[in-house]
Design a protein around this motif. Structure first.
Motif, PDB file in Angstrom:
ATOM      1  N   ARG A  12       0.768  -1.245   0.113  1.00  0.00           N
ATOM      2  CA  ARG A  12      -0.104   0.016  -0.035  1.00  0.00           C
ATOM      3  C   ARG A  12       0.891   1.360  -0.043  1.00  0.00           C
ATOM      4  O   ARG A  12       1.814   1.241   0.710  1.00  0.00           O
ATOM      5  CB  ARG A  12      -1.101   0.105   1.256  1.00  0.00           C
ATOM      6  CG  ARG A  12      -1.900  -1.100   1.208  1.00  0.00           C
ATOM      7  CD  ARG A  12      -2.607  -1.354   2.713  1.00  0.00           C
ATOM      8  NE  ARG A  12      -1.591  -1.489   3.789  1.00  0.00           N
ATOM      9  CZ  ARG A  12      -1.425  -0.692   4.799  1.00  0.00           C
ATOM     10  NH1 ARG A  12      -2.315   0.072   4.942  1.00  0.00           N
ATOM     11  NH2 ARG A  12      -0.722  -0.865   5.854  1.00  0.00           N
ATOM     12  N   LYS A  13       0.213   2.122  -0.640  1.00  0.00           N
ATOM     13  CA  LYS A  13       1.097   3.643  -0.696  1.00  0.00           C
ATOM     14  C   LYS A  13       0.223   4.719  -0.379  1.00  0.00           C
ATOM     15  O   LYS A  13      -1.082   4.724  -0.460  1.00  0.00           O
ATOM     16  CB  LYS A  13       1.622   3.820  -2.285  1.00  0.00           C
ATOM     17  CG  LYS A  13       2.434   2.899  -2.526  1.00  0.00           C
ATOM     18  CD  LYS A  13       2.800   3.084  -4.418  1.00  0.00           C
ATOM     19  CE  LYS A  13       4.066   2.480  -4.674  1.00  0.00           C
ATOM     20  NZ  LYS A  13       5.211   3.160  -4.095  1.00  0.00           N
ATOM     21  N   ARG A  14       0.782   5.745   0.321  1.00  0.00           N
ATOM     22  CA  ARG A  14       0.115   6.862   0.663  1.00  0.00           C
ATOM     23  C   ARG A  14       0.719   7.985  -0.218  1.00  0.00           C
ATOM     24  O   ARG A  14       1.877   8.531  -0.235  1.00  0.00           O
ATOM     25  CB  ARG A  14       0.005   7.358   2.076  1.00  0.00           C
ATOM     26  CG  ARG A  14      -0.556   8.576   2.397  1.00  0.00           C
ATOM     27  CD  ARG A  14      -0.837   8.725   3.809  1.00  0.00           C
ATOM     28  NE  ARG A  14       0.801   8.967   4.446  1.00  0.00           N
ATOM     29  CZ  ARG A  14       0.814   9.310   5.719  1.00  0.00           C
ATOM     30  NH1 ARG A  14      -0.158   9.666   6.581  1.00  0.00           N
ATOM     31  NH2 ARG A  14       2.209   9.602   6.308  1.00  0.00           N
ATOM     32  N   TRP A  15      -0.343   8.768  -0.918  1.00  0.00           N
ATOM     33  CA  TRP A  15       0.186   9.739  -1.738  1.00  0.00           C
ATOM     34  C   TRP A  15      -0.243  11.140  -1.226  1.00  0.00           C
ATOM     35  O   TRP A  15      -1.498  11.482  -0.972  1.00  0.00           O
ATOM     36  CB  TRP A  15      -0.438   9.555  -3.226  1.00  0.00           C
ATOM     37  CG  TRP A  15      -0.203   8.457  -3.868  1.00  0.00           C
ATOM     38  CD1 TRP A  15      -0.567   7.072  -3.579  1.00  0.00           C
ATOM     39  CD2 TRP A  15       0.730   8.160  -4.882  1.00  0.00           C
ATOM     40  NE1 TRP A  15       0.129   6.125  -4.216  1.00  0.00           N
ATOM     41  CE2 TRP A  15       0.775   7.088  -5.311  1.00  0.00           C
ATOM     42  CE3 TRP A  15       1.469   9.268  -5.830  1.00  0.00           C
ATOM     43  CZ2 TRP A  15       1.687   6.608  -6.394  1.00  0.00           C
ATOM     44  CZ3 TRP A  15       2.445   8.839  -6.642  1.00  0.00           C
ATOM     45  CH2 TRP A  15       2.371   7.462  -7.064  1.00  0.00           C
ATOM     46  N   LEU A  16       0.866  12.250  -1.366  1.00  0.00           N
ATOM     47  CA  LEU A  16       0.427  13.614  -0.832  1.00  0.00           C
ATOM     48  C   LEU A  16       0.681  14.380  -2.146  1.00  0.00           C
ATOM     49  O   LEU A  16       1.626  14.197  -2.642  1.00  0.00           O
ATOM     50  CB  LEU A  16       1.290  13.815   0.277  1.00  0.00           C
ATOM     51  CG  LEU A  16       1.486  12.795   1.457  1.00  0.00           C
ATOM     52  CD1 LEU A  16       2.290  13.156   2.728  1.00  0.00           C
ATOM     53  CD2 LEU A  16      -0.092  12.232   1.909  1.00  0.00           C
ATOM     54  N   PHE A  17      -0.255  15.282  -2.320  1.00  0.00           N
ATOM     55  CA  PHE A  17      -0.230  15.988  -3.667  1.00  0.00           C
ATOM     56  C   PHE A  17      -0.582  17.647  -3.271  1.00  0.00           C
ATOM     57  O   PHE A  17      -1.298  17.868  -2.169  1.00  0.00           O
ATOM     58  CB  PHE A  17      -1.364  15.657  -4.556  1.00  0.00           C
ATOM     59  CG  PHE A  17      -1.083  14.293  -5.224  1.00  0.00           C
ATOM     60  CD1 PHE A  17      -0.491  14.128  -6.282  1.00  0.00           C
ATOM     61  CD2 PHE A  17      -2.088  13.348  -4.781  1.00  0.00           C
ATOM     62  CE1 PHE A  17      -0.283  12.795  -6.908  1.00  0.00           C
ATOM     63  CE2 PHE A  17      -1.899  12.028  -5.046  1.00  0.00           C
ATOM     64  CZ  PHE A  17      -1.036  11.944  -6.198  1.00  0.00           C
ATOM     65  N   PHE A  18       0.077  18.343  -4.073  1.00  0.00           N
ATOM     66  CA  PHE A  18      -0.189  19.848  -4.011  1.00  0.00           C
ATOM     67  C   PHE A  18      -0.003  20.265  -5.537  1.00  0.00           C
ATOM     68  O   PHE A  18       0.758  19.706  -6.273  1.00  0.00           O
ATOM     69  CB  PHE A  18       0.805  20.684  -3.370  1.00  0.00           C
ATOM     70  CG  PHE A  18       0.716  20.783  -1.879  1.00  0.00           C
ATOM     71  CD1 PHE A  18      -0.238  21.960  -1.359  1.00  0.00           C
ATOM     72  CD2 PHE A  18       1.428  20.008  -1.133  1.00  0.00           C
ATOM     73  CE1 PHE A  18      -0.407  21.538   0.319  1.00  0.00           C
ATOM     74  CE2 PHE A  18       0.975  20.050   0.441  1.00  0.00           C
ATOM     75  CZ  PHE A  18       0.109  20.978   0.962  1.00  0.00           C
ATOM     76  N   PRO A  19      -1.229  21.069  -5.757  1.00  0.00           N
ATOM     77  CA  PRO A  19      -1.321  21.493  -7.351  1.00  0.00           C
ATOM     78  C   PRO A  19      -0.036  22.412  -7.856  1.00  0.00           C
ATOM     79  O   PRO A  19       0.786  22.981  -6.941  1.00  0.00           O
ATOM     80  CB  PRO A  19      -2.588  22.321  -7.222  1.00  0.00           C
ATOM     81  CG  PRO A  19      -2.869  22.667  -6.104  1.00  0.00           C
ATOM     82  CD  PRO A  19      -2.204  21.595  -5.234  1.00  0.00           C
ATOM     83  N   PRO A  20       0.174  22.778  -9.063  1.00  0.00           N
ATOM     84  CA  PRO A  20       1.159  23.624  -9.590  1.00  0.00           C
ATOM     85  C   PRO A  20       0.827  25.011  -8.827  1.00  0.00           C
ATOM     86  O   PRO A  20      -0.168  25.474  -8.584  1.00  0.00           O
ATOM     87  CB  PRO A  20       0.737  23.606 -11.061  1.00  0.00           C
ATOM     88  CG  PRO A  20       0.146  22.338 -11.279  1.00  0.00           C
ATOM     89  CD  PRO A  20      -0.639  21.894 -10.140  1.00  0.00           C
ATOM     90  N   ARG A  21       2.204  25.679  -8.625  1.00  0.00           N
ATOM     91  CA  ARG A  21       2.255  26.822  -8.177  1.00  0.00           C
ATOM     92  C   ARG A  21       1.803  26.844  -6.672  1.00  0.00           C
ATOM     93  O   ARG A  21       1.533  28.083  -6.204  1.00  0.00           O
ATOM     94  CB  ARG A  21       1.465  27.879  -9.040  1.00  0.00           C
ATOM     95  CG  ARG A  21       1.927  28.048 -10.531  1.00  0.00           C
ATOM     96  CD  ARG A  21       1.170  29.076 -11.320  1.00  0.00           C
ATOM     97  NE  ARG A  21      -0.262  28.477 -11.663  1.00  0.00           N
ATOM     98  CZ  ARG A  21      -0.344  27.427 -12.645  1.00  0.00           C
ATOM     99  NH1 ARG A  21       0.504  26.635 -12.962  1.00  0.00           N
ATOM    100  NH2 ARG A  21      -1.483  27.004 -12.847  1.00  0.00           N
ATOM    101  N   THR A  22       1.668  26.039  -6.100  1.00  0.00           N
ATOM    102  CA  THR A  22       1.532  25.778  -4.570  1.00  0.00           C
ATOM    103  C   THR A  22       2.830  25.149  -3.857  1.00  0.00           C
ATOM    104  O   THR A  22       3.074  24.132  -4.370  1.00  0.00           O
ATOM    105  CB  THR A  22       0.167  25.061  -4.522  1.00  0.00           C
ATOM    106  OG1 THR A  22      -0.855  25.311  -5.013  1.00  0.00           O
ATOM    107  CG2 THR A  22      -0.041  25.067  -2.888  1.00  0.00           C
TER     108      THR A  22
END
Length: 128
Positions: A12-22
């Motif tokens: 299992r994996k946990r993914w953390l994201f922020f959009p472009p320009r953030t």
């Protein structure tokens, strides 16, 4: 830039994201401005900044397991934490027509970022 997909085969994996320009907490632009860098390991960043990241209105979190495929759009900052001791996944990066110009520009400007080629070949490949 490139986009990518990641297919989790085992674990299992946990993914953390922020959009472009953030810019995520605890992360800063690289000296050349071409990337974002964190002065900590992924585990240290997660311990130190996860709560702050989670409170951010543009933060996105996802989880994947065997058989799941995660798409990472170009320009999105992401961090992946394996949740199991033995995790296997396959990733493929690709460049869409919309991102081709910026990707070629980056390769011409920073051929040292290309892996799998001898240094002299890197420059030649980008000159075509």
């Amino acid at each position: 830039g490139t986009s990518a997909w990641n297919a989790t085969l085992r674990g299992r994996k946990r993914w953390l994201f922020f959009p472009p320009r953030t810019t995520p907490p605890g992360v800063r632009p690289s000296a050349d401005g071409l990337d974002l860098v964190a002065p900590l390991s992924i585990a240290e960043w997660t311990r130190a900044f996860y709560a702050e990241a989670k409170a951010h209105p543009q933060f996105v979190e996802a989880h994947s397991g065997p058989g799941d495929v995660v798409f990472v759009p170009r320009g999105w900052w992401h961090c992946v934490v394996n949740q199991d001791a033995f995790t296997v996944a396959v990733t493929h990066n690709f460049c869409s027509p919309r991102g081709l110009s910026s990707t070629l520009g980056l390769l011409r400007q920073s051929p040292h970022l290309v892996s799998g080629l001898v240094r002299d070949e890197r420059v030649d490949e980008c000159d075509d």
